[in-house]
Design a protein around this motif. Sequence first.
Motif, PDB file in Angstrom:
ATOM      1  N   LEU A   1       0.089   8.603  -7.066  1.00 51.25           N
ATOM      2  CA  LEU A   1       0.610   7.768  -6.137  1.00 51.25           C
ATOM      3  C   LEU A   1       2.214   8.240  -5.890  1.00 51.25           C
ATOM      4  N   PHE A   2       2.954   8.538  -6.915  1.00 52.52           N
ATOM      5  CA  PHE A   2       4.428   8.924  -6.492  1.00 52.52           C
ATOM      6  C   PHE A   2       4.474  10.271  -5.847  1.00 52.52           C
ATOM      7  N   LEU A   3       3.628  11.345  -6.435  1.00 52.73           N
ATOM      8  CA  LEU A   3       3.573  12.537  -5.812  1.00 52.73           C
ATOM      9  C   LEU A   3       3.279  12.359  -4.388  1.00 52.73           C
TER      10      LEU A   3
ATOM     11  N   THR B   1       5.568  13.472  -1.161  1.00 53.10           N
ATOM     12  CA  THR B   1       4.979  14.618  -0.113  1.00 53.10           C
ATOM     13  C   THR B   1       5.074  14.057   1.381  1.00 53.10           C
ATOM     14  N   LYS B   2       4.750  12.526   1.287  1.00 51.83           N
ATOM     15  CA  LYS B   2       4.402  11.837   2.491  1.00 51.83           C
ATOM     16  C   LYS B   2       5.971  11.546   3.082  1.00 51.83           C
TER      17      LYS B   2
ATOM     18  N   SER C   1       0.910  -1.201   0.031  1.00 47.70           N
ATOM     19  CA  SER C   1       0.007  -0.032  -0.026  1.00 47.70           C
ATOM     20  C   SER C   1       0.907   1.348   0.226  1.00 47.70           C
ATOM     21  N   LEU C   2       0.221   2.409  -0.229  1.00 46.79           N
ATOM     22  CA  LEU C   2       1.347   3.535  -0.298  1.00 46.79           C
ATOM     23  C   LEU C   2       1.610   3.858   1.077  1.00 46.79           C
ATOM     24  N   ASP C   3       0.984   3.556   2.019  1.00 42.84           N
ATOM     25  CA  ASP C   3       1.639   3.918   3.583  1.00 42.84           C
ATOM     26  C   ASP C   3       2.629   2.957   3.751  1.00 42.84           C
TER      27      ASP C   3
END
Length: 337
Positions: A114-116, A120-121, A5-7
């Motif tokens: 998703l890459f952006l 950012t995160k 997942s992205l997180d």
Amino acid sequence: MKRLSLDEAVALLQSGEVVALPTETVYGLAARADRTESVQKIFHAKGRPAHNPLICHISSVEMLERYAVIRSEDRPLFSLWPGPLTLLLPKIGIPDVVTAGSALCAFRMPSHPLFLEAITKTGVPLAAPSANLSGKTSPVTAQMVEESLEGRIPGVVDGGPCSIGIESTVVLREGRSVRILRPGAITEKDFEALGFTVQQGQPDHKDPQGRGLLSPGRLPVHYAPAVPLIFVEECYTEDLLQRLHRFLQGENDLFQVLEERLPVSRMDCRQPALLQPEPDAAAFASKLYRSLDTLSRSASVILSFRLGDDGMGRAVNDRLRRAASLRLSPSDTGSGR
Ligand code: TXA
Ligand code: MG
């Protein structure tokens, strides 16, 4: 390798790991760009030579301002961001491992959400080359990443197929002129519309410090598919195609002169496949690496033809030329008589 997942990806990135992420061009193998040890993991996973520098991905101009020296003449180019454009700029605080010792660093603001979000995160620029073993074709799906890097990286975020399909345009601005070091989806016309003049290809000098390289993808053979590719350096015609097919089947004397240059024996030529050209270069580009991958599974040799240089044609021709084990010029193929 794990589908992340992205997180999960962000947590791995923050802890200094590498993960594969989708961009609009090709999948990238990302790591935080501010730490030498994490960037070294990219080189290790890909088997990439240390002299080939990496692109730093940023999510905003504010972030770029912390890591690059920006002149007012650069700013019009930012209007092409987010997107498939990479700019070389003097770096601030980016470790030398990212730029192979050069004082210039390649920066890109990708448009894939998703890459952006990952940048950012994570909160710092992400260094990312294409997510493939060094020298192989770039992946444009999560499955292609898995096939290339299985066992070498912890995971990939699946964002579906990449919409553009070939790597970004890499440029160096010199005054009111832009030098295109690697052609891509942002073309000459886009720079001219912003009032720049355009030059193609490598400069003959090195960077101002004379240290690093200014020549992306310098190896003449690069991005190689799993079976030999023959690139015919002239536009597709039915007649030429038929003669090439007959040649590969051993029935044609026209090409005898080429025999010793063939990347495979005539026996291996029994399963030739044609990379079917398309009039729309952008549509062709979006399928290019997947088509090469698919054809490599059944064919013993792949034939491809130059497109017209308009629009994305130039970028597609650049990738085909570098992917080829054999390039045939019009005189080799007996046309233009
Ligand atoms: O679309 C893309 O650009 C993808 C996605 C992931 O962003 N990335 C990509 O990275 O294609 P890579 O490493 O496969 O290609 C980067 C190119 C190379 O040809 C490299 O030589 C050039 O950019 N490059 C990177 N940093 C440079 C620098 N400091 N000076 C000169 N060339 C540089
Ligand atoms: Mg690459």
